[in-house]
Write a protein that holds these residues in place. Structure first.
Motif, mmCIF file in Angstrom:
data_model
loop_
_atom_site.group_PDB
_atom_site.id
_atom_site.type_symbol
_atom_site.label_atom_id
_atom_site.label_comp_id
_atom_site.label_asym_id
_atom_site.label_seq_id
_atom_site.Cartn_x
_atom_site.Cartn_y
_atom_site.Cartn_z
ATOM 1 N N THR A 306 0.814 -1.210 0.000
ATOM 2 C CA THR A 306 0.000 0.000 0.000
ATOM 3 C C THR A 306 0.849 1.262 0.000
ATOM 4 O OG1 THR A 306 -1.714 1.214 1.224
ATOM 5 C CG2 THR A 306 -0.128 -0.046 2.517
ATOM 6 N N THR A 307 0.219 2.354 -0.395
ATOM 7 C CA THR A 307 0.874 3.656 -0.345
ATOM 8 C C THR A 307 0.593 4.360 0.977
ATOM 9 O OG1 THR A 307 -1.083 4.638 -1.389
ATOM 10 C CG2 THR A 307 0.726 3.978 -2.841
ATOM 11 N N GLY A 308 -0.333 3.809 1.754
ATOM 12 C CA GLY A 308 -0.768 4.463 2.988
ATOM 13 C C GLY A 308 -0.145 3.886 4.247
ATOM 14 N N LYS A 309 -0.684 4.336 5.381
ATOM 15 C CA LYS A 309 -0.210 3.887 6.686
ATOM 16 C C LYS A 309 -1.343 3.195 7.433
ATOM 17 C CE LYS A 309 3.270 7.533 7.248
ATOM 18 N NZ LYS A 309 3.751 8.640 8.123
ATOM 19 N N LEU A 310 -0.986 2.254 8.301
ATOM 20 C CA LEU A 310 -1.980 1.538 9.088
ATOM 21 C C LEU A 310 -2.501 2.403 10.227
ATOM 22 C CD1 LEU A 310 -0.360 -2.001 9.530
ATOM 23 C CD2 LEU A 310 -1.961 -1.255 7.779
ATOM 24 N N THR A 311 -3.804 2.300 10.488
ATOM 25 C CA THR A 311 -4.356 2.958 11.662
ATOM 26 C C THR A 311 -3.890 2.183 12.897
ATOM 27 O OG1 THR A 311 -6.368 1.606 11.631
ATOM 28 C CG2 THR A 311 -6.396 3.667 10.360
ATOM 29 N N LYS A 312 -4.046 2.768 14.061
ATOM 30 C CA LYS A 312 -3.620 2.116 15.302
ATOM 31 C C LYS A 312 -4.356 0.798 15.493
ATOM 32 C CE LYS A 312 -3.248 2.865 20.286
ATOM 33 N NZ LYS A 312 -3.510 3.791 21.420
ATOM 34 N N ARG A 313 -5.665 0.810 15.235
ATOM 35 C CA ARG A 313 -6.468 -0.407 15.382
ATOM 36 C C ARG A 313 -6.031 -1.485 14.395
ATOM 37 N NH1 ARG A 313 -9.040 -3.930 18.489
ATOM 38 N NH2 ARG A 313 -10.862 -4.885 17.468
ATOM 39 N N ALA A 314 -5.729 -1.085 13.166
ATOM 40 C CA ALA A 314 -5.290 -2.041 12.147
ATOM 41 C C ALA A 314 -3.953 -2.675 12.536
ATOM 42 C CB ALA A 314 -5.178 -1.351 10.793
ATOM 43 N N SER A 315 -3.057 -1.877 13.109
ATOM 44 C CA SER A 315 -1.761 -2.399 13.554
ATOM 45 C C SER A 315 -1.932 -3.436 14.653
ATOM 46 C CB SER A 315 -0.869 -1.255 14.057
ATOM 47 O OG SER A 315 -0.578 -0.344 13.013
ATOM 48 N N GLU A 316 -2.862 -3.177 15.568
ATOM 49 C CA GLU A 316 -3.127 -4.121 16.654
ATOM 50 C C GLU A 316 -3.678 -5.435 16.110
ATOM 51 O OE1 GLU A 316 -5.798 -2.033 19.169
ATOM 52 O OE2 GLU A 316 -4.274 -0.706 20.019
ATOM 53 N N ILE A 317 -4.632 -5.333 15.191
ATOM 54 C CA ILE A 317 -5.233 -6.525 14.600
ATOM 55 C C ILE A 317 -4.191 -7.322 13.815
ATOM 56 C CG2 ILE A 317 -6.864 -7.338 12.850
ATOM 57 C CD1 ILE A 317 -8.253 -6.554 15.362
ATOM 58 N N LEU A 318 -3.328 -6.625 13.100
ATOM 59 C CA LEU A 318 -2.298 -7.278 12.287
ATOM 60 C C LEU A 318 -1.353 -8.104 13.158
ATOM 61 C CD1 LEU A 318 -0.851 -7.663 9.544
ATOM 62 C CD2 LEU A 318 0.452 -5.589 10.061
ATOM 63 N N SER A 319 -0.886 -7.528 14.256
ATOM 64 C CA SER A 319 0.073 -8.223 15.115
ATOM 65 C C SER A 319 -0.580 -9.318 15.949
ATOM 66 C CB SER A 319 0.771 -7.210 16.034
ATOM 67 O OG SER A 319 -0.172 -6.544 16.855
ATOM 68 N N ARG A 320 -1.866 -9.157 16.245
ATOM 69 C CA ARG A 320 -2.536 -10.116 17.120
ATOM 70 C C ARG A 320 -3.206 -11.266 16.368
ATOM 71 N NH1 ARG A 320 -7.413 -7.660 20.007
ATOM 72 N NH2 ARG A 320 -8.445 -8.402 18.117
ATOM 73 N N ASP A 321 -3.879 -10.947 15.267
ATOM 74 C CA ASP A 321 -4.712 -11.942 14.591
ATOM 75 C C ASP A 321 -4.188 -12.405 13.238
ATOM 76 O OD1 ASP A 321 -6.477 -11.763 16.701
ATOM 77 O OD2 ASP A 321 -7.735 -10.262 15.729
ATOM 78 N N PHE A 322 -3.628 -11.478 12.456
ATOM 79 C CA PHE A 322 -3.255 -11.820 11.084
ATOM 80 C C PHE A 322 -1.788 -12.217 11.011
ATOM 81 C CE2 PHE A 322 -6.684 -8.552 9.734
ATOM 82 C CZ PHE A 322 -7.664 -9.435 10.153
ATOM 83 N N ARG A 323 -1.491 -13.373 11.567
ATOM 84 C CA ARG A 323 -0.090 -13.792 11.659
ATOM 85 C C ARG A 323 0.484 -14.252 10.325
ATOM 86 N NH1 ARG A 323 -0.083 -17.115 17.443
ATOM 87 N NH2 ARG A 323 -1.144 -15.503 18.643
ATOM 88 N N ASN A 324 -0.381 -14.589 9.387
ATOM 89 C CA ASN A 324 0.082 -15.033 8.068
ATOM 90 C C ASN A 324 -0.020 -13.912 7.043
ATOM 91 O OD1 ASN A 324 0.393 -17.613 9.170
ATOM 92 N ND2 ASN A 324 -1.752 -18.077 8.800
ATOM 93 N N MET A 325 0.068 -12.681 7.520
ATOM 94 C CA MET A 325 -0.083 -11.525 6.647
ATOM 95 C C MET A 325 1.088 -10.572 6.851
ATOM 96 S SD MET A 325 -3.371 -8.982 6.538
ATOM 97 C CE MET A 325 -3.823 -8.131 5.038
ATOM 98 N N ASN A 326 1.581 -10.025 5.753
ATOM 99 C CA ASN A 326 2.682 -9.078 5.834
ATOM 100 C C ASN A 326 2.330 -7.832 5.043
ATOM 101 O OD1 ASN A 326 5.495 -7.922 4.956
ATOM 102 N ND2 ASN A 326 5.882 -9.280 6.683
ATOM 103 N N VAL A 327 2.543 -6.671 5.638
ATOM 104 C CA VAL A 327 2.209 -5.401 5.006
ATOM 105 C C VAL A 327 3.488 -4.664 4.619
ATOM 106 C CG1 VAL A 327 1.067 -3.172 5.285
ATOM 107 C CG2 VAL A 327 0.063 -5.220 6.318
ATOM 108 N N LYS A 328 3.542 -4.199 3.382
ATOM 109 C CA LYS A 328 4.695 -3.459 2.895
ATOM 110 C C LYS A 328 4.244 -2.152 2.260
ATOM 111 C CE LYS A 328 8.039 -6.314 3.862
ATOM 112 N NZ LYS A 328 9.155 -5.930 4.748
ATOM 113 N N ASN A 329 5.004 -1.096 2.512
ATOM 114 C CA ASN A 329 4.708 0.203 1.894
ATOM 115 C C ASN A 329 5.456 0.345 0.573
ATOM 116 O OD1 ASN A 329 4.286 1.142 5.034
ATOM 117 N ND2 ASN A 329 3.030 2.288 3.590
ATOM 118 N N ILE A 330 4.744 0.880 -0.395
ATOM 119 C CA ILE A 330 5.353 1.103 -1.707
ATOM 120 C C ILE A 330 6.128 2.422 -1.678
ATOM 121 C CG2 ILE A 330 4.890 1.507 -4.139
ATOM 122 C CD1 ILE A 330 2.436 -0.189 -3.917
#
Length: 330
Positions: A306-330
């Motif tokens: 993505t070109t954007g940034k994660l919201t605080k809530r999205a960051s929490e969900i990513l680290s806690r629940d989405f363990r098979n997911m990786n986010v990269k900034n373009i």
């Protein structure tokens, strides 16, 4: 006239809801644009409600007391959301931490039927027709029943890593795979000794320009198309520069959003991932959830660029629940 028309629409919704804007337009003999505007006005006045789920891209509108008829939306849900719907309807309440990540995502996607509530600092979901007081009472009963039994440890990560079923346990994590790809692709690109390998790893189709439309369009439409193409090229260039091969391009159905099946090089060979490219300033929980669901339905790990940034809530969900997911900034 406008007031009379709004009253007419309100009575129609009360008698026939949940209804689609097209059904209202047909009833009042107006275009769907007019009926949608009238329905939106009634929603803003809190006289009717609008669903989050959609039928053919359109939400339904309903009056207070018609919540039970929202089952009309069931057929438009995807397979996983229908399973979650059935489970919640049967169990009446579900504790968020006791479910697998895919079900947690699904619960957040069916907000018309799953209503969140908190009991003693723990998050639960209740069936939308179940009163909150009754839901809390059920949660208390569940706690009492657990207290009578011997303490049991929560099952660890075997249930959480859904996509790894049937795969070898030594498969590297998505984070390490991505980092490996980026690290080694940089060496390949800067190497003067083996330029040929770089070209082999990067599919030629990635750098191809999308075909220009044959027919001329209005200036506004052309400008929008050019902007979409610009982001698509940006996403493709990012993948190419990291030696990530696009195996298949999927149709996400949304603007500024592109889906791919990609192959990422790793120290154990090429690994397949679902990849979503999203152009948006702030990436929220729903953005991640949507991509995660699509990846899990294909039983693949997820790469979100993505070109954007994660919201605080999205960051929490990513680290806690989405363990098979990786986010990269373009």
């Amino acid at each position: 006239m406008g007031s009379e028309l709004s009253d007419e629409v309100l009575e129609f919704v009360k008698a026939n809801g949940p209804v689609l804007p097209s059904e209202v337009g047909k009833y009042i003999g107006r275009e769907i644009l007019i009926s949608s505007a009238l329905l939106s006005e009634l929603v803003s006045r809190k006289l009717i409600f609008i669903s989050k789920a959609k039928i053919g891209g359109s939400p339904v509108y309903y009056a207070p007391g018609q919540e039970e008829k929202l089952e009309r939306l069931y057929a438009s849900l995807n397979e996983k959301d229908r399973q979650t719907y059935d489970m919640l309807k049967e169990q009446r309440i579900i504790e968020d931490s006791e479910t697998d990540p895919l079900t947690r995502v699904s619960l957040r996607m069916i907000r018309d039927f799953a209503v969140p509530f908190t009991f003693e600092g723990r998050q639960f979901w209740r069936w939308h027709l179940l009163p909150e007081k009754e839901a809390v009472s059920i949660a208390k009963q569940g706690k009492a029943a657990i207290a009578e039994e011997a303490p049991r440890e929560k099952k660890a990560p075997e249930q959480i890593r859904i996509f790894q079923a049937g795969q070898k346990s030594e498969q590297p994590s998505i984070a390490s795979s991505i980092e490996f790809a980026i690290k080694h692709s940089t060496k390949l690109i800067t190497s003067e000794e083996k330029p040929g390998k770089v070209r082999e790893k990067v599919p030629e189709k990635i750098s191809e320009e999308p075909k220009k439309p044959k027919h001329e369009r209005a200036p506004k439409q052309m400008a929008k198309k050019k902007e979409d193409t610009s982001f698509l090229l940006q996403a493709r260039e990012f993948l190419s520069s990291n030696s990530i091969e696009i195996a298949e391009t999927l149709d996400s159905g949304k603007k500024m959003e592109y889906d791919f099946i990609v192959k990422i090089p790793s120290n154990v060979g090429s690994l397949e991932y679902f990849c979503r490219a999203r152009k948006k300033a702030a990436i929220n929980e729903d953005d991640l959830s949507s991509a995660y669901v699509q990846a899990q339905l294909r039983k693949l790990p997820c790469l979100f660029i993505t070109t954007g940034k994660l919201t605080k809530r999205a960051s929490e969900i990513l680290s806690r629940d989405f363990r098979n997911m990786n986010v990269k900034n373009i």
